[in-house]
Design an enzyme around this catalytic site. Structure first.
Site, mmCIF file in Angstrom:
data_model
loop_
_atom_site.group_PDB
_atom_site.id
_atom_site.type_symbol
_atom_site.label_atom_id
_atom_site.label_comp_id
_atom_site.label_asym_id
_atom_site.label_seq_id
_atom_site.Cartn_x
_atom_site.Cartn_y
_atom_site.Cartn_z
ATOM 1 N N LYS A 30 -21.914 -6.951 -18.476
ATOM 2 C CA LYS A 30 -22.458 -6.232 -19.412
ATOM 3 C C LYS A 30 -21.966 -6.682 -20.895
ATOM 4 O O LYS A 30 -21.080 -6.368 -21.227
ATOM 5 C CB LYS A 30 -22.303 -4.608 -19.369
ATOM 6 N N GLY B 250 -12.482 -5.037 -25.888
ATOM 7 C CA GLY B 250 -12.944 -4.359 -26.924
ATOM 8 C C GLY B 250 -11.854 -3.467 -27.793
ATOM 9 O O GLY B 250 -10.923 -3.710 -27.651
ATOM 10 N N GLY C 219 -11.498 1.454 -24.957
ATOM 11 C CA GLY C 219 -10.394 1.062 -23.394
ATOM 12 C C GLY C 219 -10.198 2.312 -22.940
ATOM 13 O O GLY C 219 -9.890 2.333 -21.499
ATOM 14 N N GLU D 199 -8.175 -5.616 -22.504
ATOM 15 C CA GLU D 199 -7.651 -6.415 -23.426
ATOM 16 C C GLU D 199 -8.405 -5.689 -24.867
ATOM 17 O O GLU D 199 -9.475 -5.782 -25.067
ATOM 18 C CB GLU D 199 -8.225 -7.787 -23.612
#
Length: 505
Positions: free
Chosen positions: A182, A235, A240, A257
């Protein structure tokens, strides 16, 4: 007046183009024009992509072939992508505003080289490991196997759309998984094209699927999908946390990350000319829209004024302009909302006592009235408690903070919820290495910045992430560990069973 045809891009699910009636315009940050349109996928498209990936995985058409064969296909994919690199570069910079130099070197150049590295890992990875023969509680031999997880979900950000997607897709494919990607809805073009290239180069249909859609709908559904065994996300830290929450419902593996607020420590023995260029490079590459950007410059108090003066003079030579011009050093930011957010941070810092030494506004001139531009900005007089010193601005904004000694520099550097990357500038390697050992960060560069080496792990401390990408163990996060034990006792009753049955002898 000539009308430029805007190309439409459908999703790629199960080896087929899948379109929707709802379309999203991709804006070129360079001038705000519509560069393309893409389908907007929803929950049903995520379900279809996961189903296609699961069916393909269970068929064994990719998961069951030898790793060496997967490596060969991956190398063919990289070669095919390299043959059309100019097209991928154009797709990248037309959506995310990277300059052509950055898109060529970092965005596409790194992406394909790193994908080839993952192909190499498929051949060299330790898929099976024999443990020492055990004599207690019974004579036995154990073998540890690494096996693919199944279906992997990958959610990629806008700033390095192909590179950071392939950091997930590459090891997932090398391990034999099927994947659903995505991309960020603003920058899906290069990943969509890569998926088509991969299929033409021999990747079985359904192994790599790309669903375009919003994070709130498509991304959230992918993260919580019960048939996804692993989710990998790059992101913001805020998103997250939500990914972790959604993934916890089925206790799936997660790699995150996330954000950063990178400190750049300039020591009093640094080569100032080199350090000035290093600080500016660390902050202003890709307009500061990099998670490892060095947005906090920590400078000795006695050198502060001189260093700021040098920074400003050098930063004035940064060339802003058309992203397709090789002479351009810095391009726009991703969109109007981000532009407004960055400038609001600067205004807030100024009202709190910081001094704008350079920039802090949209560049002047007709060229910059279109698109989403922010001038290179340098602030002094910044306190460590200001939001601009603590929060991820994600723009071309450098704050300069004075410190008195090495201990204070380390304390300021570590006084953050983030711990992704840091830089140290010094002519004394031993001193710099000693300070690096005290920095709470997953990556510390000495006399350098933005050096992403695919042969070493990448990731962060604290709220900058969970797990590591890249490096020789990159496939670990995309495999399950299975231990198979073979009894070698030749039919003799093992002691624990003898104890259980009451005749241990």
């Amino acid at each position: 007046m000539t009308t430029v045809e805007v190309r439409h891009h459908a999703m790629r699910i199960g080896g087929r183009d899948v379109d929707t009636s709802e379309r999203h315009p991709i804006l070129d940050p360079n001038d705000g024009s519509v560069a393309a349109t893409v389908s907007i996928g929803g929950i049903e498209h995520v379900d279809a992509a996961v189903a296609a990936a699961k069916e393909t995985f269970e068929s064994g058409v990719w998961s069951a072939i030898p790793p060496q064969e997967r490596a060969l296909v991956m190398r063919r994919i990289a070669a095919a992508a390299r043959a059309v690199a100019d097209e991928l570069i154009e797709l990248e910079l037309s959506a995310n505003g990277a300059t052509i130099r950055q898109a060529t070197g970092f965005h596409i150049g790194y992406a394909l080289a790193h994908f080839e590295y993952f192909a190499d890992l498929a051949e060299s990875y330790e898929w099976q490991r024999a443990a020492p023969i055990s004599t207690f509680p019974a004579l036995s031999q154990s073998v540890v196997h690494r096996e693919p997880i199944g279906v992997v979900g990958a959610i990629a950000p806008f700033n390095f759309p192909l590179l950071l997607a392939l950091w997930k897709v590459g090891p997932a494919l090398a391990a034999g998984n099927s994947v659903v990607v995505k991309p960020d809805e603003r920058t899906p073009l290069s990943m969509l094209e890569f998926a088509r290239i991969a299929e033409r180069a021999g990747l079985p249909p359904g192994v790599l699927n790309v669903v375009t859609g919003t994070g709130q709908v498509a991304g959230a559904h992918l993260a919580g999908h019960p048939d996804i065994g692993k989710i990998a996300f790059t992101g913001s830290t805020q998103v997250g946390r939500e990914i972790m929450r959604l993934a916890s419902g089925t206790v799936k593996q997660v790699t995150l990350e996330l954000g950063g607020k990178g400190p750049t420590i300039v020591l009093d023995d640094a080569d100032l000319d080199m350090a000035v260029d290093g600080v500016l490079f660390g902050c202003f590459v890709y307009s500061g829209q990099v998670c490892v950007s060095g947005t906090r410059a920590l400078v000795p108090a006695r050198l502060h004024d001189q260093f700021v003066e040098r920074l400003v003079a050098r930063a004035k030579t940064i060339v802003l302009g058309d992203t397709r011009d090789f002479d351009t050093d810095m391009g726009p930011v991703i969109g109007a909302n981000q532009q407004a957010r960055i400038l609001e941070y600067v205004r807030d810092a100024e009202s709190s006592g910081a001094t704008i030494e350079l920039g802090g506004h949209q560049p002047e001139g007709e060229r910059f009235e279109r698109g989403f531009w922010v001038s290179p900005t340098i602030l002094s007089g910044v306190r460590d408690d200001m939001p601009i010193a603590r929060e991820e601005v994600f723009g071309p904004v450098l704050v300069v903070i004075a410190y008195d000694d090495d201990d204070e520099a380390v304390a300021i550097a570590n006084d953050s919820e983030y711990g992704l990357a840091a830089s140290i500038w010094s002519t004394d390697n031993a001193r710099a290495l000693a300070i690096a050992a005290r920095i709470q960060s997953g990556n510390v560069w000495i006399n350098d910045a933005h050096q992403i080496n695919c042969q070493v792990p990448f990731g962060g401390y604290k709220q900058s992430g969970l797990g590591r990408e890249l490096g020789p163990n990159a496939l670990d996060g995309y495999t399950e560990v299975k231990t198979v034990q073979l009894d070698l006792s030749a039919g003799r009753t093992a002691k624990p069973f003898g104890i259980l049955l009451g005749h241990a002898d």
